[in-house]
Design a protein around this motif. Structure first.
Motif, PDB file in Angstrom:
ATOM      1  N   ILE A 242      30.052  51.340  39.268  1.00 30.41           N
ATOM      2  CA  ILE A 242      31.453  51.759  39.396  1.00 30.41           C
ATOM      3  C   ILE A 242      32.298  50.596  39.923  1.00 30.41           C
ATOM      4  O   ILE A 242      33.409  50.347  39.450  1.00 30.41           O
ATOM      5  CB  ILE A 242      31.562  53.003  40.306  1.00 30.41           C
ATOM      6  CG1 ILE A 242      30.800  54.177  39.680  1.00 30.41           C
ATOM      7  CG2 ILE A 242      33.029  53.383  40.525  1.00 30.41           C
ATOM      8  CD1 ILE A 242      30.568  55.359  40.615  1.00 30.41           C
ATOM      9  N   LEU A 243      31.746  49.872  40.897  1.00 32.80           N
ATOM     10  CA  LEU A 243      32.482  48.722  41.439  1.00 32.80           C
ATOM     11  C   LEU A 243      32.700  47.660  40.361  1.00 32.80           C
ATOM     12  O   LEU A 243      33.769  47.033  40.295  1.00 32.80           O
ATOM     13  CB  LEU A 243      31.731  48.118  42.631  1.00 32.80           C
ATOM     14  CG  LEU A 243      32.465  46.971  43.335  1.00 32.80           C
ATOM     15  CD1 LEU A 243      33.708  47.496  44.069  1.00 32.80           C
ATOM     16  CD2 LEU A 243      31.554  46.237  44.316  1.00 32.80           C
TER      17      LEU A 243
ATOM     18  N   ASP B  46      33.211  48.101  37.250  1.00 31.74           N
ATOM     19  CA  ASP B  46      34.348  48.535  36.447  1.00 31.74           C
ATOM     20  C   ASP B  46      35.662  48.305  37.193  1.00 31.74           C
ATOM     21  O   ASP B  46      36.642  47.809  36.624  1.00 31.74           O
ATOM     22  CB  ASP B  46      34.166  50.020  36.095  1.00 31.74           C
ATOM     23  CG  ASP B  46      35.062  50.445  34.949  1.00 31.74           C
ATOM     24  OD1 ASP B  46      35.582  49.559  34.244  1.00 31.74           O
ATOM     25  OD2 ASP B  46      35.244  51.649  34.762  1.00 31.74           O
ATOM     26  N   LEU B  47      35.668  48.630  38.489  1.00 27.83           N
ATOM     27  CA  LEU B  47      36.890  48.463  39.279  1.00 27.83           C
ATOM     28  C   LEU B  47      37.259  46.990  39.424  1.00 27.83           C
ATOM     29  O   LEU B  47      38.418  46.654  39.658  1.00 27.83           O
ATOM     30  CB  LEU B  47      36.719  49.097  40.672  1.00 27.83           C
ATOM     31  CG  LEU B  47      36.513  50.619  40.683  1.00 27.83           C
ATOM     32  CD1 LEU B  47      36.310  51.120  42.113  1.00 27.83           C
ATOM     33  CD2 LEU B  47      37.696  51.331  40.043  1.00 27.83           C
ATOM     34  N   ARG B  48      36.268  46.107  39.308  1.00 25.68           N
ATOM     35  CA  ARG B  48      36.534  44.667  39.398  1.00 25.68           C
ATOM     36  C   ARG B  48      36.741  44.033  38.031  1.00 25.68           C
ATOM     37  O   ARG B  48      36.625  42.821  37.875  1.00 25.68           O
ATOM     38  CB  ARG B  48      35.371  43.970  40.126  1.00 25.68           C
ATOM     39  CG  ARG B  48      35.333  44.298  41.618  1.00 25.68           C
ATOM     40  CD  ARG B  48      34.032  43.825  42.247  1.00 25.68           C
ATOM     41  NE  ARG B  48      33.854  42.389  42.169  1.00 25.68           N
ATOM     42  CZ  ARG B  48      34.115  41.551  43.169  1.00 25.68           C
ATOM     43  NH1 ARG B  48      34.566  42.006  44.312  1.00 25.68           N
ATOM     44  NH2 ARG B  48      33.906  40.266  43.022  1.00 25.68           N
TER      45      ARG B  48
END
Lengths: 104, 312, 240
Positions: C103-104, C106-108
């Motif tokens: 998930i991180l 994707d957020l980055r």
């Protein structure tokens, strides 16, 4: 599931200031009662959804006894029942009405 | 929005009220500052599960999830609580969506902490796909909120523990407080026994179950950051404390977690029993841990458990 | 399609994906030259503490190296590994660690794409394919939260009754179509066309916001989730 609804006339308005309360949880042998002050002060309605089919007579007796004892004028009580015994039902109905009197 | 007070509970303060015995509504009301809780999409809205009637099962007006806002120690918080007695606190479509929405709000607000009062066996099988997706959406929303700077705390001490996807959500939180009764895991003991046999895990062996999944083991192995006695007061104190200590989720956080979990596998990967883990952790009398009163255990954990660090 | 065929069709320009103990990890050259990180599970292997940590580490290494190339997650797994050892060591943290990494990513700015080409279930599903921005399926993929016989035991209904009920609602029954209708799977790819092109197309239109609940509403599999979540979000945003 079986759905039952009982309407009664009540002698007096149920005491308390809160507009609604919820007691109990839906589990085997347990039930929840949502009580709302939404009716005219002389009316009372109890609507039941229960897993135990064919117990309409028992519910009718428990509900009229409750209306006689507590005079819950103005209240609609909605019940989700997981097959509670009549004494548990009576207890929860009383708790629900009392909850409207508790401090906010 | 509503003001729903459970009946049958003394108004004389939260004091000794058992977290384990309390309902979700009681926990929320007694955990937060008195009178501060406002519920969103409460039971009077009757947003029940659209799927249980297919199975001729009773609904609950709040679908077993209470969400709202209040204050804790004067600070604004968002809070969600699962009712572990309704369908084992399992995640269904509506149940899960309430928590997803709450976390998305926290993400957008960027500073209001979220408290999740877990009490769940995992996915609700009667709506399994919806429940599984709800868990995935909640995990995504937890990480998005934390990435935006929000602290998301998990409190675990209910009768259904925190299993299945609930355990994975707990693993995404900034920090966890757990009581002895707060079992955390993925596969419950019964599931393992059913799938792998009683030789793998005897689910009837209660001491084994408790020391493998229970709160004391989770605290000692580093799976929880604080240990609470089984009272609402104790959980409140833990929550206030943890809110002061957590930071945002970054790549460094996960790097630290990678190292933390690597070390755990290296040190304890060959242990056959929780008591072996505790002994390696430096507990002198591992056999005595299950019987330790909360105060003594907290002192012990303070000496031997991993220091609280930015690795979750 | 076999995994070899899938990798060949996805990455015709080559890859260095290692395959050990049912785990995939490595990198692959995308159309246009970007080097994607690839992780996965093959051969219906269960995902336990060791595997989850290895895959999680691979995702974090890719993030450390930087760039904006995608992270691809290929899944043909069992459920989470069900054992006393895994639970003793805190499997929930290991699976959550892997999911958080994805998930991180994707957020980055590292788009994550899950490709479900076989079986998957329960915790392994949540920690891998369901932690991606976009999940697609290949024909024959068979995701399940729980199989019908196990569900029959828990619900005390016969498999026949469950099968009958599954016709009227996609919400509980196993299978790619049911999961697609509840919004969990964006689309099913056509194995007769190059997967590399289909991957590029998905990457070109991927939404960074989680819209699975809205998709489930559009497709009729999850009638209430999107609306409830949005109502709570609005109320909580106003209150917070």
């Amino acid at each position: 599931m079986e759905n039952l609804t009982y309407r009664h006339k009540a002698k007096t308005r149920a005491p308390g200031d809160k507009p609604l309360a919820l007691v109990g949880v839906v589990a085997s042998g347990n039930l929840e009662v949502l009580v709302e002050r939404v009716l005219p002060d002389t009316d009372c309605e109890v609507a039941i959804a229960t897993t135990a089919k064919g117990f309409g007579d028992v519910w009718a007796a428990v509900v009229s006894d409750f209306v006689e004892r507590r005079s819950p004028g103005g209240l609609r009580l909605s019940i989700n029942d997981g097959g509670a015994r009549p004494d548990t039902v009576a207890l929860r109905l009383s708790q629900a009405v009392r909850s409207l009197e508790e401090g906010r | 929005m509503s003001d729903l007070t459970p009946g049958g509970t003394s108004e004389s303060g939260r004091g000794g009220v058992s977290w384990y015995e309390a309902s979700a509504r009681q926990r929320v009301r007694l955990l937060l500052d008195a009178g501060s809780f406002t519920e969103f999409v409460g039971p009077e809205q009757r947003e029940t599960s659209p799927h249980l009637q297919v199975f001729d099962l009773p609904e609950q007006f709040d679908d077993g999830m209470v969400v709202g806002a209040g204050t804790l120690g004067g600070g604004a918080v968002l809070v969600a609580a699962q009712e572990g007695r309704f369908m084992g606190g399992a995640f269904g479509e509506v149940h899960g969506a309430k928590l997803t929405g709450l976390l998305r709000a926290a993400r957008d607000l960027t500073s209001t902490p979220v408290l999740i009062l877990f009490d769940t066996g995992g996915v609700r099988l009667q709506e399994a796909n919806a429940g599984e997706l709800a868990i995935a959406e909640i995990m995504r929303a937890v990480v998005e909120a934390r990435h935006a700077g929000v602290t998301v705390l998990g409190l675990v001490g209910g009768r259904s523990g925190c299993f299945g996807g609930g355990g994975l959500i707990a693993g995404c939180c900034s920090a966890l407080a757990v009581s002895e009764q707060g079992r955390i895991g993925v596969s419950g003991p019964e599931v393992i026994e059913t799938n792998r046999g009683v030789e793998e895990f005897d689910s009837k062996d209660r001491p084994l179950v408790w020391r493998t999944t229970g709160g004391k083991h989770r605290r000692l192995i580093g799976g929880a950051d604080a240990f609470a006695d089984d009272t609402v007061d104790a959980f409140r104190a833990c929550a206030l404390d943890l809110l002061r200590t957590t930071g945002p989720l970054t790549l460094d956080t996960l790097r630290n977690e990678q190292a933390r979990l690597r070390e755990r596998l290296d040190r304890f990967g060959a242990c056959a029993d929780a008591r072996d883990v505790w002994a390696k952790r430096g507990v002198d009398d591992a056999g005595a841990v299950p019987g330790l009163p909360a105060d003594d255990f907290i002192a012990l954990a303070g000496r031997v458990a991993e220091p609280s660090h930015d690795a979750r | 399609m076999t995994l070899d065929e899938i990798l060949q069709s996805l990455f015709p320009d080559g890859h260095d994906i290692a395959r050990t103990d049912g785990l995939l990890s490595g990198s692959a050259t995308m159309k246009g030259g970007a080097v994607a990180a690839v992780i996965g599970v093959e051969g219906r292997a269960p995902l336990g503490v060791d595997g989850a940590l290895k895959l999680g580490g691979h995702v974090l290494d890719a993030l450390e190296r930087g760039g904006d190339a995608p992270v691809i997650v290929l899944v043909d797994s069992d459920s989470q590994r069900m054992s006393k050892r895994d639970e003793l060591l805190g499997l929930n943290e290991f699976l959550a660690h892997l999911a958080k990494g994805l998930i991180l990513a994707d957020l980055r700015g590292r788009p994550t794409v899950g490709i479900l080409y076989g079986h998957t279930a329960a915790g392994a599903f949540i920690a891998t394919a369901l932690a991606t921005r976009v999940l697609v399926g290949l024909p024959g993929a068979e995701p399940e939260v729980m199989d019908l016989p196990s569900m029959a035991r828990v619900t005390k209904l016969s498999v026949e009754v469950l099968t009958e009920k599954a016709r009227s609602t996609p919400v509980f029954a196993p299978g790619l179509d049911n999961l697609a209708r509840t919004g969990g799977v964006l689309e099913t790819w056509d194995p007769s066309k190059p997967l590399a092109d289909q991957l590029a197309a998905v990457l070109g239109r991927a939404d960074t916001r989680d819209r699975r609940d809205a998709l489930g509403k559009e497709r009729g599999g999850r009638p209430k989730a999107a609306d409830i979540a949005e109502r709570v979000r609005e109320l909580a945003t106003r209150a917070g």
